[in-house]
Design an enzyme around this catalytic site. Structure first.
Site, PDB file in Angstrom:
ATOM      1  N   CYS A 357     -18.244 -35.788 -43.863  1.00 49.16           N
ATOM      2  CA  CYS A 357     -17.366 -34.609 -43.863  1.00 49.16           C
ATOM      3  C   CYS A 357     -16.629 -34.415 -42.536  1.00 49.16           C
ATOM      4  O   CYS A 357     -15.620 -33.709 -42.504  1.00 49.16           O
ATOM      5  CB  CYS A 357     -18.168 -33.343 -44.131  1.00 49.16           C
ATOM      6  SG  CYS A 357     -19.201 -33.405 -45.587  1.00 49.16           S
TER       7      CYS A 357
HETATM    8  O1  KQY Z   1     -16.808 -30.944 -46.398  1.00 48.67           O
HETATM    9  C1  KQY Z   1     -17.651 -30.148 -46.139  1.00 48.67           C
HETATM   10  N1  KQY Z   1     -18.874 -30.359 -46.544  1.00 48.67           N
HETATM   11  C2  KQY Z   1     -17.295 -28.943 -45.376  1.00 48.67           C
HETATM   12  C3  KQY Z   1     -18.079 -27.733 -45.631  1.00 48.67           C
HETATM   13  C4  KQY Z   1     -17.543 -26.580 -44.838  1.00 48.67           C
HETATM   14  C5  KQY Z   1     -18.450 -25.490 -44.739  1.00 48.67           C
HETATM   15  C6  KQY Z   1     -17.961 -24.341 -43.924  1.00 48.67           C
HETATM   16  N2  KQY Z   1     -19.081 -23.633 -43.441  1.00 48.67           N
END
Ligand code: KQY
Length: 364
Positions: A357
């Protein structure tokens, strides 16, 4: 940088390469947001730094940092990692850096999707998100890549995986969520993916990892390791809520064919035991949208599938769980030509994601 509004990548011979194809580099963003990263992001920054260094052993890493954090990022990161000042609302490069496409001549372009913090005013995770939404275009400018304007379609990079041979994989829970593109049918969403990623087949997994606040991005549950082969996050514990979710994905994959007509080979990657947030960690987080960002005991979406495939390595999470080593061995077997490097990533997980991510590859 040219902004392309009147055509899509597939019409011009561009396609999204698989992550295991060669990279020119990787983009990351320096973390600082106090409702995402506990205790002022001190520990998260160390983990981001270790990940950047591991990736930079085999490809160029560019880290974007805010004006406030530029000096700190420059001091923390070694000289061969490029640091550029760029504003953002948070640090999820996978989701708001461009998706890159490439043609047969080796030219690379970016796609600038719309970004609304994983669901906008419907079920988004923070407000505002305007700086994140501007990053794809700024990065294309920085990297001297022309960019396709697809801001009228909400999509995050973590919600798609491609095999580079015409197949894309997504989850229904995310792409059909009400906060993304509610005015489009499933077929219309598929048509956008086909036109922009240049794929012929979209595999629709039903769901992702339990309590994944992105509406269950595919990059946390399932990833291509080669054309026709995937790893799927798996638990043997039939009493765990995740069991039925992983089982539903397995049932789907076992009957699916990819764009080349192949059956999908599924390798099960064990999940760690459920990971929950502690009181101490919650105390270190600012409130988000007038509410506590996390509550003690909340289950986090921990999964080893959230790894990054670099040119010379696979950089994967560790959770301090007995399954860490089993998961590492499975990935090492599947990527015999790359070194599998494990990095303790609990501090990234608390923010809501993991190594995949926070990284975005730029094709060679
Ligand atoms: O891609 C992702 N897992 C991002 C998650 C964002 C979370 C914001 N607190």
């Amino acid at each position: 940088m040219k902004i392309i509004k009147d055509s899509a990548p597939s019409a011009e011979g561009f396609r999204m390469p698989a992550e295991f194809e060669p990279h020119a580099g990787c983009i990351m963003i320096f973390p600082e947001r106090a409702d995402s990263w506990q205790y002022g992001a001190y520990a998260a920054r160390k983990a981001f730094g270790q990940i950047a260094e591991a990736i930079a052993r085999s490809e160029k890493v560019t880290v974007c940092a805010s004006a406030a954090q530029y000096d700190n990022a420059r001091a923390l990161l070694p000289a061969h990692i490029r640091v550029v000042e760029m504003s953002s609302n948070d640090a999820w490069a996978r989701d708001y850096a461009p998706t890159f496409v490439k043609n047969a001549l080796g030219e690379v372009r970016g796609i600038d999707w719309g970004f609304n913090a994983w669901g906008g005013l419907c079920d988004g995770l923070y407000f505002p998100w305007d700086k994140d939404d501007h990053m794809a275009r700024k990065l294309c400018d920085l990297l001297d890549k022309d960019v396709y304007d697809k801001r009228d379609f909400i999509l995050e990079g973590g919600s798609i995986h491609v095999d580079g041979e015409g197949t894309c994989m997504v989850t229904e829970s995310c792409l059909l969520s009400k906060g993304r593109n509610p005015e489009l049918s499933k077929e219309e969403i598929e048509d956008v993916l086909k036109a922009y990623l240049n794929v012929a087949k979209v595999l629709w997994l039903p769901c992702g990892i339990y309590n994944d606040e992105t509406n269950e991005h595919v990059d946390n549950i399932c990833a291509f390791t080669a054309p026709g082969e995937v790893v799927l996050a798996w638990t043997q514990d039939q009493t765990d809520v995740q069991y039925a979710m992983s089982r539903a994905c397995l049932d789907y994959l076992e009957q699916a064919l990819d764009a080349r007509g192949r059956r999908i080979r599924v390798h099960k990657l064990p999940l760690p035991k459920p990971v929950t947030v502690s009181e101490e960690e919650c105390r270190g987080l600012d409130a988000c949208l007038d509410r506590p960002a996390r509550t003690p005991g909340e289950r986090l979406a921990a999964s080893y599938v959230n790894f990054y495939i670099a040119n010379g390595s696979v950089v994967m999470p560790a959770f301090g769980d007995p399954a860490d080593e089993t998961a590492r061995e499975i990935l090492q077997r599947l990527f015999p030509d790359r070194e599998v490097v494990q990095i303790y990533s609990r501090d990234i997980l608390i923010g809501g994601g993991n190594i995949h991510c926070i990284t975005q590859q730029i094709p060679e």
